[in-house]
Design a protein around this motif. Structure first.
Motif, PDB file in Angstrom:
ATOM      1  N   SER A  28      36.474  46.887  36.986  1.00 46.31           N
ATOM      2  CA  SER A  28      37.604  46.492  36.152  1.00 46.31           C
ATOM      3  C   SER A  28      37.728  44.970  36.138  1.00 46.31           C
ATOM      4  CB  SER A  28      38.895  47.143  36.668  1.00 46.31           C
ATOM      5  OG  SER A  28      39.111  46.813  38.025  1.00 46.31           O
ATOM      6  N   GLU A  68      42.462  50.876  29.879  1.00 42.83           N
ATOM      7  CA  GLU A  68      43.060  49.550  29.693  1.00 42.83           C
ATOM      8  C   GLU A  68      41.965  48.488  29.707  1.00 42.83           C
ATOM      9  OE1 GLU A  68      46.954  49.643  31.315  1.00 42.83           O
ATOM     10  OE2 GLU A  68      46.904  47.522  31.788  1.00 42.83           O
ATOM     11  N   ARG A  93      50.366  50.252  23.460  1.00 41.99           N
ATOM     12  CA  ARG A  93      51.174  50.067  24.678  1.00 41.99           C
ATOM     13  C   ARG A  93      50.436  49.212  25.699  1.00 41.99           C
ATOM     14  NH1 ARG A  93      55.343  54.573  26.071  1.00 41.99           N
ATOM     15  NH2 ARG A  93      55.596  53.519  28.050  1.00 41.99           N
ATOM     16  N   ASN A  94      49.162  49.537  25.885  1.00 42.87           N
ATOM     17  CA  ASN A  94      48.367  48.803  26.879  1.00 42.87           C
ATOM     18  C   ASN A  94      48.330  47.311  26.568  1.00 42.87           C
ATOM     19  OD1 ASN A  94      47.771  51.116  28.288  1.00 42.87           O
ATOM     20  ND2 ASN A  94      45.699  51.344  27.489  1.00 42.87           N
ATOM     21  N   ASN A  97      51.487  45.733  27.538  1.00 39.66           N
ATOM     22  CA  ASN A  97      51.641  45.737  28.996  1.00 39.66           C
ATOM     23  C   ASN A  97      50.795  44.680  29.687  1.00 39.66           C
ATOM     24  OD1 ASN A  97      53.459  47.813  28.902  1.00 39.66           O
ATOM     25  ND2 ASN A  97      51.999  49.417  29.398  1.00 39.66           N
ATOM     26  N   PHE A 144      62.565  46.016  21.651  1.00 32.82           N
ATOM     27  CA  PHE A 144      62.335  46.414  23.035  1.00 32.82           C
ATOM     28  C   PHE A 144      61.009  45.855  23.552  1.00 32.82           C
ATOM     29  CE2 PHE A 144      60.344  49.388  26.028  1.00 32.82           C
ATOM     30  CZ  PHE A 144      61.280  49.368  27.053  1.00 32.82           C
ATOM     31  N   MET A 145      59.982  45.905  22.681  1.00 36.53           N
ATOM     32  CA  MET A 145      58.673  45.370  23.064  1.00 36.53           C
ATOM     33  C   MET A 145      58.764  43.854  23.235  1.00 36.53           C
ATOM     34  SD  MET A 145      56.907  48.156  23.064  1.00 36.53           S
ATOM     35  CE  MET A 145      55.158  47.997  22.929  1.00 36.53           C
ATOM     36  N   LEU A 154      55.037  44.314  31.449  1.00 35.00           N
ATOM     37  CA  LEU A 154      55.759  45.447  32.044  1.00 35.00           C
ATOM     38  C   LEU A 154      56.007  45.262  33.536  1.00 35.00           C
ATOM     39  CD1 LEU A 154      56.924  48.326  31.750  1.00 35.00           C
ATOM     40  CD2 LEU A 154      54.628  49.197  32.210  1.00 35.00           C
ATOM     41  N   MET A 155      54.996  44.825  34.278  1.00 35.71           N
ATOM     42  CA  MET A 155      55.162  44.712  35.725  1.00 35.71           C
ATOM     43  C   MET A 155      56.182  43.627  36.078  1.00 35.71           C
ATOM     44  SD  MET A 155      53.381  47.198  36.530  1.00 35.71           S
ATOM     45  CE  MET A 155      53.244  47.296  38.291  1.00 35.71           C
ATOM     46  N   ILE A 158      59.620  44.974  35.495  1.00 39.47           N
ATOM     47  CA  ILE A 158      60.060  45.871  36.581  1.00 39.47           C
ATOM     48  C   ILE A 158      60.570  45.057  37.767  1.00 39.47           C
ATOM     49  CG2 ILE A 158      59.117  47.385  38.373  1.00 39.47           C
ATOM     50  CD1 ILE A 158      57.480  48.718  36.261  1.00 39.47           C
ATOM     51  N   LYS A 159      59.824  44.012  38.052  1.00 41.60           N
ATOM     52  CA  LYS A 159      60.202  43.152  39.175  1.00 41.60           C
ATOM     53  C   LYS A 159      61.550  42.466  38.887  1.00 41.60           C
ATOM     54  CE  LYS A 159      58.014  40.360  42.601  1.00 41.60           C
ATOM     55  NZ  LYS A 159      56.777  39.879  43.165  1.00 41.60           N
ATOM     56  N   ARG A 161      63.888  43.522  37.062  1.00 39.41           N
ATOM     57  CA  ARG A 161      64.991  44.497  37.143  1.00 39.41           C
ATOM     58  C   ARG A 161      65.249  44.961  38.582  1.00 39.41           C
ATOM     59  NH1 ARG A 161      63.794  49.300  33.692  1.00 39.41           N
ATOM     60  NH2 ARG A 161      61.638  48.604  33.527  1.00 39.41           N
ATOM     61  N   LEU A 163      63.267  46.660  40.595  1.00 38.26           N
ATOM     62  CA  LEU A 163      62.836  48.040  40.860  1.00 38.26           C
ATOM     63  C   LEU A 163      61.689  48.139  41.867  1.00 38.26           C
ATOM     64  CD1 LEU A 163      63.041  49.384  37.184  1.00 38.26           C
ATOM     65  CD2 LEU A 163      64.656  49.783  39.044  1.00 38.26           C
ATOM     66  N   VAL A 164      61.184  46.989  42.308  1.00 40.21           N
ATOM     67  CA  VAL A 164      60.072  47.046  43.279  1.00 40.21           C
ATOM     68  C   VAL A 164      60.624  47.043  44.705  1.00 40.21           C
ATOM     69  CG1 VAL A 164      58.010  45.873  44.154  1.00 40.21           C
ATOM     70  CG2 VAL A 164      58.491  45.915  41.707  1.00 40.21           C
TER      71      VAL A 164
END
Lengths: 164, 420
Positions: A28, A68, A93-94, A97, A144-145, A154-155, A158-159, A161, A163-164
């Protein structure tokens, strides 16, 4: 943000196996994947693509697999943006993200040829073809996007917000 | 209350709302988050990169290294090791390796890990398979998987639904695979883009659970977000025998709204064959013409289940595969492998000259275990026939159901079982 680049033009239903063949998915690593980007569709792409170039394709770009690795390979190859009539949903989406700018615009696709120079304003969706002096407006990015992009993906969102 | 489709009901429930409407953005709880040896390494990298230290639920994050296993080279071994280390570190209940490993979308339903009424996301596009159980399930990328592994949630735009009604009785040798190929041929590879496909009607009701999963498996080949079949007595029996959590059975309201309704008379349908290089390039079996083959593959998350092994064994019994081709049969899970062995199918397969592979995705995506040379042509019970999908970019892949694949292996060219 404004970007400017030379166009690589492709047809409809460019699938993820064309973007990055499964035989290369034993890694990857972005730089490694970039070497084989678009190999099945266009063997000259990876060796000749320049930093900032733009892929313009017909409908349903990125159909098939959820890998991805496909947008990762495109971004690592130096491509600044993909413009298509439509995108397959997982690829769409990918791309958001992992931070590959993508735009939907029928008219720009129909009025652009390989090698044309495009100027794209990613904030407004304005696309200018500097080779034939035509201007187009891409579909707006859903709010939203846009929030996801503003948060840095996205990551990061999350951070942010907590949420991690 | 607004009448809803089965898809809308499942999403509303998981979003903690009474109703949802197509176009709504909802944050939903996921019951299962799934990754494999190609996609999970990136998800795990993202998980670590933002400093996450634990998964939302160690029983609900599932890792199955099924694509390039048994490890085909050093790089694929390294990728599998990332999954193994992560699974052990986080004490994941559902991690399947070595002799326990099977093709993920056959393995999860078989083991009762996915149950009716679930919301499932998987970093594999064929995650839509579980719609056959009456679950909402969809493919995502690795970053979405990483987010779901951490938060147990994912955002979705509620999709519009297209209803496909198959009335009447299915003809001989016509399976769920043929129904979905018929649809994809009719609406195209983006004909259901962003939408949920709901399959109903007496012919769909008559399908086995295996065949229902095979049908939903290929919803993605029409660009759909998901495919789904409402649960019935067959679903309940299947779930009762294995579900590790309590299933919830949803069905669409009579007045639910669809953006399109497409009806078929199932009795008029034939087995279908998809020609290179798109799953939408379909023809009726009777219109195939003479297509000589170098390889036949029976297996995959589409058609590697016990029903598929059974039909292949029935057709191959006492016959030999053509010497002009390689016949590769891949039972999708250790359970299917053992059952095939117990039922004597392996005796039939080996006497027919077939190669029996351990459970793996293998050749379906051109990984290993049956790669094509330039100019070679394969008929496969898999789901994609893109350029170079199974090997050299000048090779060709045709798609069919297992009955046609088995008969074609005997004939050396694409043919139906009735031609034997």
């Amino acid at each position: 943000m404004k970007i400017k680049g030379s166009v690589w033009k492709y047809g409809a239903d460019i699938d993820t196996d064309k973007i990055i063949s499964a035989k290369y998915l034993t890694t990857s690593d972005p730089a490694e994947l970039a070497k084989y980007c678009m190999e099945v569709e266009d063997k000259d792409f990876a060796a000749n693509v320049k930093e900032g170039d733009i892929i313009v394709a017909d409908k349903n770009f990125g159909c098939g697999s959820s890998r991805e690795h496909a947008p990762i390979a495109i971004k690592a190859a130096g491509v600044s943006c993909v413009i298509a009539k439509s995108f397959a949903r997982i690829f769409y989406r990918n791309s958001f993200n992992m931070g590959l700018p993508i735009l939907e615009c029928d008219e720009a696709v129909d009025s652009t040829s390989a090698g044309d120079i495009l100027e794209v304003n990613l904030d407004t969706g304005k696309i200018k073809n500097l080779t034939n002096n035509k201007e187009f407006q891409a579909l707006p990015v859903p709010p939203f996007m846009q929030t996801l992009i503003n948060d840095g993906g996205l990551m990061a969102s999350i951070k942010k917000r907590g949420l991690v | 209350m607004r009448p809803m489709t089965i898809t809308e009901k499942i999403l509303a429930k998981h979003a903690g709302q009474k109703t949802v409407t197509p176009g709504d953005l909802v944050n939903v709880k996921v019951d299962i988050a799934l990754g494999n040896d190609i996609t999970a390494p990136i998800a795990i990298r993202e998980f670590k990169r933002i400093g996450a230290t634990k998964v939302f639920n160690k029983n609900r994050v599932v890792l199955v290294p099924d694509h390039f296993t048994p490890n085909k080279d050093i790089n694929s071994a390294e990728q599998c090791k990332i999954l193994r280390d992560f699974a052990h570190e986080h004490k994941l209940k559902h991690y399947y390796d070595g002799g326990e490993c099977g093709v993920e979308h056959a393995l999860l339903p078989e083991k009762g890990i996915v149950v009716p009424g679930d919301v499932v996301i998987g970093a594999d596009s064929h995650t839509c398979t579980y719609g056959g159980l009456g679950a909402f399930s969809t493919g995502s990328g690795s970053t979405d998987l990483a987010a779901a592994m951490i938060t147990g949630e994912i955002w979705f735009k509620v999709p519009e639904s297209i209803k496909f009604v198959f009335k009447g009785k299915l003809g001989k040798w016509v399976s769920g695979k043929d129904l979905i190929l018929q649809i994809i041929g009719d609406i195209g590879v983006d004909g259901a883009l962003y939408k949920a496909m709901e399959f109903t009607g007496s012919a769909v009701r008559s399908l086995s659970m295996d065949s229902r999963m095979s049908m939903c498996n290929m919803a993605i080949e029409a660009g759909a977000k998901s495919g789904i079949i409402a649960p019935d007595a067959k679903t309940r029996k299947y779930a009762e025998e294995r579900a590790e959590r309590k299933p919830v059975y949803y069905e669409s309201d009579k007045a639910a709204e669809y953006c399109q309704i497409i009806e078929y008379d199932a009795s008029k349908l034939q087995p279908k064959v998809a020609f290179p290089h798109l799953p939408s390039n379909t023809r009726d079996l009777s219109d195939v013409g003479k297509v000589a083959l170098d390889q036949v593959v029976i297996g995959s998350c589409t058609n590697g289940r016990i029903e598929d092994m059974a039909v292949a064994a029935k057709i191959l019994k006492g016959k030999k595969a053509s010497k002009k081709l390689r016949l590769i049969i891949i039972p999708a899970t250790p359970g299917i492998y053992n059952e095939s062995l117990r039922l004597g199918y392996f005796d039939t397969f080996t006497k027919a000259g077939a190669i029996i592979s351990p459970p793996t995705c293998g050749p379906c995506l051109g990984g290993h275990m049956g790669i094509l040379a330039a100019g070679e042509r394969a008929l496969a019970t898999t789901n994609r026939n893109f350029v170079g999908r199974m090997g050299h970019k000048e090779s060709e892949v045709y798609l069919s159901n297992p009955a046609v694949a088995a008969a074609s292996a005997v004939k050396g060219r694409i043919a139906g079982p009735d031609s034997l």
